[in-house]
Design a protein around this motif. Structure first.
Motif, PDB file in Angstrom:
ATOM      1  N   LEU A  72     -17.618  -3.057 -32.124  1.00  0.00           N
ATOM      2  CA  LEU A  72     -19.000  -2.613 -32.331  1.00  0.00           C
ATOM      3  C   LEU A  72     -19.620  -3.371 -33.495  1.00  0.00           C
ATOM      4  O   LEU A  72     -19.035  -3.442 -34.581  1.00  0.00           O
ATOM      5  CB  LEU A  72     -19.049  -1.100 -32.580  1.00  0.00           C
ATOM      6  CG  LEU A  72     -20.438  -0.473 -32.718  1.00  0.00           C
ATOM      7  CD1 LEU A  72     -20.457   0.936 -32.134  1.00  0.00           C
ATOM      8  CD2 LEU A  72     -20.873  -0.399 -34.196  1.00  0.00           C
ATOM      9  N   LYS A  73     -20.793  -3.931 -33.247  1.00  0.00           N
ATOM     10  CA  LYS A  73     -21.546  -4.623 -34.294  1.00  0.00           C
ATOM     11  C   LYS A  73     -22.927  -3.982 -34.417  1.00  0.00           C
ATOM     12  O   LYS A  73     -23.592  -3.739 -33.407  1.00  0.00           O
ATOM     13  CB  LYS A  73     -21.689  -6.104 -33.971  1.00  0.00           C
ATOM     14  CG  LYS A  73     -20.376  -6.870 -33.975  1.00  0.00           C
ATOM     15  CD  LYS A  73     -20.606  -8.339 -33.700  1.00  0.00           C
ATOM     16  CE  LYS A  73     -19.273  -9.099 -33.719  1.00  0.00           C
ATOM     17  NZ  LYS A  73     -19.478 -10.545 -33.427  1.00  0.00           N
ATOM     18  N   VAL A  74     -23.330  -3.707 -35.641  1.00  0.00           N
ATOM     19  CA  VAL A  74     -24.655  -3.135 -35.896  1.00  0.00           C
ATOM     20  C   VAL A  74     -25.642  -4.289 -36.043  1.00  0.00           C
ATOM     21  O   VAL A  74     -25.587  -5.051 -37.011  1.00  0.00           O
ATOM     22  CB  VAL A  74     -24.652  -2.250 -37.159  1.00  0.00           C
ATOM     23  CG1 VAL A  74     -26.047  -1.689 -37.404  1.00  0.00           C
ATOM     24  CG2 VAL A  74     -23.625  -1.120 -37.012  1.00  0.00           C
ATOM     25  N   LEU A  75     -26.521  -4.430 -35.059  1.00  0.00           N
ATOM     26  CA  LEU A  75     -27.493  -5.528 -35.084  1.00  0.00           C
ATOM     27  C   LEU A  75     -28.656  -5.232 -36.016  1.00  0.00           C
ATOM     28  O   LEU A  75     -29.199  -6.129 -36.652  1.00  0.00           O
ATOM     29  CB  LEU A  75     -28.004  -5.810 -33.669  1.00  0.00           C
ATOM     30  CG  LEU A  75     -26.924  -6.146 -32.619  1.00  0.00           C
ATOM     31  CD1 LEU A  75     -27.583  -6.389 -31.268  1.00  0.00           C
ATOM     32  CD2 LEU A  75     -26.115  -7.355 -33.046  1.00  0.00           C
ATOM     33  N   SER A  76     -29.068  -3.973 -36.065  1.00  0.00           N
ATOM     34  CA  SER A  76     -30.136  -3.549 -36.983  1.00  0.00           C
ATOM     35  C   SER A  76     -29.954  -2.070 -37.265  1.00  0.00           C
ATOM     36  O   SER A  76     -29.323  -1.342 -36.487  1.00  0.00           O
ATOM     37  CB  SER A  76     -31.521  -3.820 -36.373  1.00  0.00           C
ATOM     38  OG  SER A  76     -31.725  -3.028 -35.214  1.00  0.00           O
TER      39      SER A  76
ATOM     40  N   ASN B 242     -38.004   2.324 -41.816  1.00  0.00           N
ATOM     41  CA  ASN B 242     -38.443   1.240 -40.954  1.00  0.00           C
ATOM     42  C   ASN B 242     -37.292   0.817 -40.053  1.00  0.00           C
ATOM     43  O   ASN B 242     -36.127   1.098 -40.319  1.00  0.00           O
ATOM     44  CB  ASN B 242     -38.908   0.045 -41.786  1.00  0.00           C
ATOM     45  CG  ASN B 242     -40.166   0.370 -42.574  1.00  0.00           C
ATOM     46  OD1 ASN B 242     -41.024   1.114 -42.087  1.00  0.00           O
ATOM     47  ND2 ASN B 242     -40.275  -0.174 -43.789  1.00  0.00           N
ATOM     48  N   ASN B 243     -37.641   0.105 -38.988  1.00  0.00           N
ATOM     49  CA  ASN B 243     -36.662  -0.461 -38.057  1.00  0.00           C
ATOM     50  C   ASN B 243     -35.950   0.642 -37.265  1.00  0.00           C
ATOM     51  O   ASN B 243     -36.182   1.845 -37.486  1.00  0.00           O
ATOM     52  CB  ASN B 243     -35.636  -1.326 -38.797  1.00  0.00           C
ATOM     53  CG  ASN B 243     -35.202  -2.509 -37.973  1.00  0.00           C
ATOM     54  OD1 ASN B 243     -35.371  -2.515 -36.761  1.00  0.00           O
ATOM     55  ND2 ASN B 243     -34.646  -3.511 -38.637  1.00  0.00           N
ATOM     56  N   LEU B 244     -35.085   0.233 -36.342  1.00  0.00           N
ATOM     57  CA  LEU B 244     -34.339   1.161 -35.500  1.00  0.00           C
ATOM     58  C   LEU B 244     -32.873   0.727 -35.462  1.00  0.00           C
ATOM     59  O   LEU B 244     -32.543  -0.429 -35.714  1.00  0.00           O
ATOM     60  CB  LEU B 244     -34.916   1.168 -34.074  1.00  0.00           C
ATOM     61  CG  LEU B 244     -36.379   1.591 -33.900  1.00  0.00           C
ATOM     62  CD1 LEU B 244     -36.787   1.416 -32.449  1.00  0.00           C
ATOM     63  CD2 LEU B 244     -36.590   3.027 -34.353  1.00  0.00           C
ATOM     64  N   TYR B 245     -32.005   1.665 -35.115  1.00  0.00           N
ATOM     65  CA  TYR B 245     -30.598   1.337 -34.922  1.00  0.00           C
ATOM     66  C   TYR B 245     -30.434   0.556 -33.622  1.00  0.00           C
ATOM     67  O   TYR B 245     -30.895   0.980 -32.554  1.00  0.00           O
ATOM     68  CB  TYR B 245     -29.736   2.595 -34.860  1.00  0.00           C
ATOM     69  CG  TYR B 245     -29.333   3.109 -36.217  1.00  0.00           C
ATOM     70  CD1 TYR B 245     -28.408   2.421 -36.988  1.00  0.00           C
ATOM     71  CD2 TYR B 245     -29.864   4.292 -36.719  1.00  0.00           C
ATOM     72  CE1 TYR B 245     -28.043   2.900 -38.241  1.00  0.00           C
ATOM     73  CE2 TYR B 245     -29.493   4.778 -37.966  1.00  0.00           C
ATOM     74  CZ  TYR B 245     -28.584   4.068 -38.723  1.00  0.00           C
ATOM     75  OH  TYR B 245     -28.219   4.527 -39.955  1.00  0.00           O
ATOM     76  N   SER B 246     -29.766  -0.596 -33.709  1.00  0.00           N
ATOM     77  CA  SER B 246     -29.451  -1.398 -32.529  1.00  0.00           C
ATOM     78  C   SER B 246     -27.990  -1.823 -32.623  1.00  0.00           C
ATOM     79  O   SER B 246     -27.561  -2.384 -33.633  1.00  0.00           O
ATOM     80  CB  SER B 246     -30.364  -2.620 -32.441  1.00  0.00           C
ATOM     81  OG  SER B 246     -30.101  -3.348 -31.258  1.00  0.00           O
ATOM     82  N   LEU B 247     -27.209  -1.553 -31.568  1.00  0.00           N
ATOM     83  CA  LEU B 247     -25.766  -1.790 -31.573  1.00  0.00           C
ATOM     84  C   LEU B 247     -25.368  -2.714 -30.435  1.00  0.00           C
ATOM     85  O   LEU B 247     -25.947  -2.647 -29.338  1.00  0.00           O
ATOM     86  CB  LEU B 247     -24.993  -0.471 -31.426  1.00  0.00           C
ATOM     87  CG  LEU B 247     -25.428   0.703 -32.307  1.00  0.00           C
ATOM     88  CD1 LEU B 247     -24.614   1.944 -31.957  1.00  0.00           C
ATOM     89  CD2 LEU B 247     -25.252   0.355 -33.788  1.00  0.00           C
TER      90      LEU B 247
END
Length: 564
Positions: free
Chosen positions: A37-41, A48-53
């Motif tokens: 698993l890598k957290v892209l954002s 601000n921003n959103l969680y993206s995996l």
């Protein structure tokens, strides 16, 4: 992606649940050896921003081996459709199959409309799942996701994505990502009815046919997919091999997989010490062409990276020089310059016997090694000696000239003796053309290149049947050998077990028969309940007497203990 942000509403509870879910997923899927698993954002402190995996998911196959069937449409030049009699003509016309991957051989189908090929894998390429959490997740909306996998067809992908939406509906606003990953890993192949067969298409089946715009790009894409599947499968098999205990087929000792060298071409493996001794022995003896898999009747070549890993730098350089020398000696169009000993490629016109050294610019005859003599036969050493004697008798020489002539006479006489001895004691191998010397024994000769030939007639033979014709004899003055049945010898493994019992009689209670071939094996003094049959190489358990399939260590997690 949902355009809402956490500033647009009261989403604090969702944000906390998202943070908890991401933390839990990282703890589950990421280890020191592997990061699935890598957290892209991620959401900042200012919201601000959103969680993206990005999650890499390896589907677990339901069978030991999956056969991958490759199907490609045959594109005939100038033909858009082949029907009736044209179809028969297409079958007779055999264009070369596309070169997709080294390990996949394509053949024309019976109808002539497709190229077909197969290869086997144990592990399939993983899914790549990109998940983005909107601010309304998980209270009301599911995560936005994108699923990609090279071997999925569009229809299969739509079915999988539909199932992921169904799982979210059934989750009733609960965190869903772990459920998705678990389903993709354990149930996806069953859902797609993929058991021991997988289909790969370069052009989609009829019900999924779209307008074809670039056949070449489709072939290249399929070739990249196949190469990636084969490479990934090999990496996972190596990883699995390193995690288990194996028996070296040379010394019959058990070591972890990390202490083995594995020849990928044949999958045979040998411990570091045995492979080092094997490579050093052949390099020292100069028989580098025999550096092949030590397993009996296996002809796979030991790859250079293994040889380089076990040899010292000096010994490895010797191996390289010997291999180059053997390769050049086996090439019919290469000779050595008699002046500077540089490797020279002879002229294409073989009848001219001409070679020109690019280093010292000497043009010489490839037959006798002397200066090129166009249109004249090679002069033998005997003829040269006669000419020398004639010149010596016709002219008065001073002491210096006489000494020079005497030196030339001595060299010619030595060459004559050397060639006579070589002619009597050596024959050229019919395969590699390298001279082979016969020191003694019978007339059945085996060259270092592996070719077996008759010393008398020089022809390649197979066994001793050649000497039954009466034209060639096995031994001078002896009748041809009488072929008898093979003498049954006691295997070394059985002799070793008998010796162990003589030393320690208590080990007689440790005999156990293999569940597959029924040969007797023995549990050693190390109390290891993992037994690998010396005869059929089957892994089985001394406790439950059952065959172990898959990872050996996994069997001993249950009621059977590995050491007792």
């Amino acid at each position: 992606m949902d355009e809402l942000s956490f500033k647009d509403g009261n989403y604090d509870v969702n944000l906390q649940e998202q943070r908890d879910e991401v933390f839990a997923l990282q703890e589950i899927f990421n280890t020191e050896e592997d990061e699935k698993l890598k957290v892209l954002s991620q959401v900042t402190d200012e919201k601000n921003n959103l969680y993206s995996l990005l999650i890499t998911i390896c589907p677990k196959p339901t069978q030991e081996v999956i056969q991958v069937n490759v199907i490609m449409q045959v594109i005939e030049d100038g033909e858009d459709d082949v029907e009736g009699a044209a179809a028969a003509a297409a079958v007779s016309f055999q264009p070369r199959p596309p070169q997709l991957a080294r390990d996949v051989q394509l053949n024309r189908s019976i109808s002539g409309q497709h190229w077909q090929g197969t290869y086997e894998v144990k592990f399939l390429l993983p899914f790549n799942l990109i998940v983005t959490f909107p601010p309304t997740y998980p209270s009301s909306c599911p995560p936005n996701f994108h699923l990609s996998c090279a071997w999925l067809t569009p229809t299969q992908q739509m079915s999988v994505e539909s199932m992921l939406h169904t799982l979210w509906t059934e989750a009733d606003s609960m965190p869903i990502v772990y459920t998705w990953v678990d389903w993709l890993e354990n149930n996806c192949l069953t859902h797609l009815a993929i058991r021991d067969q997988l289909m790969l298409y370069s052009v989609l089946p009829i019900d999924e046919m779209q307008e074809q715009t670039n056949v070449t790009s489709q072939e290249e894409e399929l070739g990249v997919t196949i190469a990636a599947m084969i490479r990934y499968n090999q990496e996972k098999m190596d990883e699995e091999f390193c995690q288990t205990i194996h028996l070296c087929e040379i010394c019959y000792d058990e070591f972890p997989g990390t202490q083995f060298f594995r020849i990928h071409e044949c999958s045979h493996a040998f411990c570091h010490m045995c492979m080092q001794a094997f490579c050093e022995m052949h390099t020292r003896a100069g028989t580098v062409e025999e550096l092949r898999c030590p397993t009996q009747k296996c002809d796979s070549i030991v790859p250079p990276y293994i040889i380089q890993a076990v040899l010292t730098e000096e010994t490895y350089e010797r191996w390289e020089k010997l291999l180059l020398q053997k390769t050049l000696d086996a090439m019919e169009d290469t000779v050595y310059c008699p002046r500077c000993e540089n490797v020279v490629i002879a002229e294409e016109d073989r009848d001219s016997n001409l070679a020109h050294c690019p280093l010292c610019f000497f043009a010489f005859c490839t037959q006798c090694g002397r200066g090129w003599h166009q249109g004249r036969d090679c002069e033998t050493e005997e003829e040269m000696l006669e000419n020398l004697e004639r010149k010596a008798n016709n002219f008065n020489q001073d002491n210096a000239v006489a000494a020079k002539i005497q030196e030339l006479r001595r060299k010619l006489e030595e060459e004559i003796e050397s060639k006579q001895f070589k002619k009597k004691s050596t024959n050229k191998c019919p395969a590699c053309k390298i001279p082979v010397e016969k020191i003694g024994g019978c007339n059945k000769m085996t060259c270092k290149c592996g070719r077996v030939f008759c010393w008398i007639c020089g022809n390649s033979i197979n066994g001793y049947d050649h000497f039954r014709t009466g034209k060639c004899y096995l031994f001078p003055g002896q009748a041809p050998p009488v072929v008898v049945g093979p003498v049954r010898r006691i295997p070394n493994a059985v002799l070793r077990m008998q010796a162990m019992v003589e030393i320690n009689p208590e080990l007689a209670n440790n005999y156990i028969r293999c569940p597959m071939c029924k040969q007797e094996n023995m549990k050693g003094r190390d109390r290891n309940n993992h037994i690998k049959c010396w005869n059929c190489k089957t892994n089985f358990c001394f406790v439950c007497k059952q065959r172990i399939i898959g990872i050996v260590s996994a069997h001993f997690i249950g009621p059977c203990k590995q050491h007792s």
